[in-house]
Design an enzyme around this catalytic site. Structure first.
Site, PDB file in Angstrom:
ATOM      1  N   CYS A 186       0.833  -1.203   0.000  1.00 52.07           N
ATOM      2  CA  CYS A 186       0.000   0.000   0.000  1.00 52.07           C
ATOM      3  C   CYS A 186       0.871   1.259   0.000  1.00 52.07           C
ATOM      4  O   CYS A 186       1.616   1.489  -0.943  1.00 52.07           O
ATOM      5  CB  CYS A 186      -0.981  -0.028   1.173  1.00 52.07           C
ATOM      6  SG  CYS A 186      -2.348   1.146   0.976  1.00 52.07           S
ATOM      7  N   HIS A 198      -3.842  -4.953  -0.071  1.00 54.32           N
ATOM      8  CA  HIS A 198      -3.480  -5.457   1.252  1.00 54.32           C
ATOM      9  C   HIS A 198      -3.555  -6.980   1.253  1.00 54.32           C
ATOM     10  O   HIS A 198      -4.641  -7.545   1.360  1.00 54.32           O
ATOM     11  CB  HIS A 198      -4.436  -4.900   2.313  1.00 54.32           C
ATOM     12  CG  HIS A 198      -4.239  -3.447   2.601  1.00 54.32           C
ATOM     13  ND1 HIS A 198      -3.383  -2.998   3.584  1.00 54.32           N
ATOM     14  CD2 HIS A 198      -4.786  -2.345   2.039  1.00 54.32           C
ATOM     15  CE1 HIS A 198      -3.406  -1.674   3.609  1.00 54.32           C
ATOM     16  NE2 HIS A 198      -4.248  -1.260   2.688  1.00 54.32           N
ATOM     17  N   GLU A 222      -2.838  -9.042   3.597  1.00 52.89           N
ATOM     18  CA  GLU A 222      -3.336  -9.556   4.874  1.00 52.89           C
ATOM     19  C   GLU A 222      -4.856  -9.475   4.988  1.00 52.89           C
ATOM     20  O   GLU A 222      -5.456 -10.091   5.869  1.00 52.89           O
ATOM     21  CB  GLU A 222      -2.673  -8.809   6.040  1.00 52.89           C
ATOM     22  CG  GLU A 222      -3.195  -7.409   6.297  1.00 52.89           C
ATOM     23  CD  GLU A 222      -2.631  -6.333   5.375  1.00 52.89           C
ATOM     24  OE1 GLU A 222      -2.936  -5.145   5.603  1.00 52.89           O
ATOM     25  OE2 GLU A 222      -1.892  -6.677   4.415  1.00 52.89           O
TER      26      GLU A 222
END
Length: 213
Positions: free
Chosen positions: A84, A193, A195
């Protein structure tokens, strides 16, 4: 001795989810969330995440010496994953906050999505938030086990443009085409992202922990 994976913590955003996701796919590696430049410099692998404004990111990493530690990791040919704002900080320049010079690891700039209209004729909602497909530009170990056009989770108002074709590993479209993943030797960076991107994101993180550039 097991590898150490440093997640760069410069005080912007909760890195709990990134650390936990890495721990979930780690195979003996030790995951350390740290703002200590020496710990970052001496880690075997480094994840450089980020949320918030690029001006604050560059200011803090410069004041703390984390910028030099990140560049030292890259120079040492250790694997580094930018995420990001961490990806945006690796480009030449961002137009956010009236213009900010970044680390210049990749040629290219970070631009606002702007007053654009989508294919339906409706104005784009900014930030670009939610799931979107990423088109893989060429085979790479970081894409192992991830189908082309898999969906990843994005949250951003600025995007990477004017990146040289040879450095683009993944493309996304939201009103305009933009680089969703960039690659250069031992550095791989993504706008989305991992995660927060379910199975595809966890696979990408697992690939990073195995990657030998």
């Amino acid at each position: 001795m097991s590898e150490t994976v440093a997640v760069v913590d410069y005080g912007m955003g909760n890195l709990h989810s990134a650390g936990k996701a890495l721990e979930k796919v780690a195979s003996g590696q030790r995951i350390v969330v740290t703002g200590d430049p020496d710990q970052v410099r001496h880690a075997d692998r480094v994840v450089f995440p980020g949320v918030g404004a690029i001006r604050d990111c560059i200011r803090v990493i410069t004041e703390t010496g984390l910028d030099r530690a990140i560049l030292d990791v890259i120079d040492a040919r250790k694997p580094l994953l930018g995420v990001c704002v961490g990806m945006q900080a690796l480009l030449d320049h961002s137009e956010e906050n009236d213009g900010v010079d970044c680390l210049g690891v990749f040629n290219g700039r970070v631009a606002h999505f702007g007053e654009q209209y989508g294919e339906t004729g409706n104005r784009l909602k900014v930030p670009h938030m939610g799931w979107n497909e990423v088109r893989q530009m060429h085979p790479h170990p970081m894409w192992a086990g991830i189908a082309d056009n898999s969906r990843f989770y994005f949250v951003h108002s600025y995007c990477a443009v004017d990146v040289p074709e040879e450095n683009i590993s993944g493309m996304c479209h939201y009103g305009r085409d933009f680089a969703a993943a960039v690659i250069k030797k031992n550095v791989f960076a993504v706008q989305f992202h991992p995660e927060k991107s379910a199975d595809a994101g966890l696979q990408l993180l697992e690939n990073f922990l195995r990657w030998q550039p």
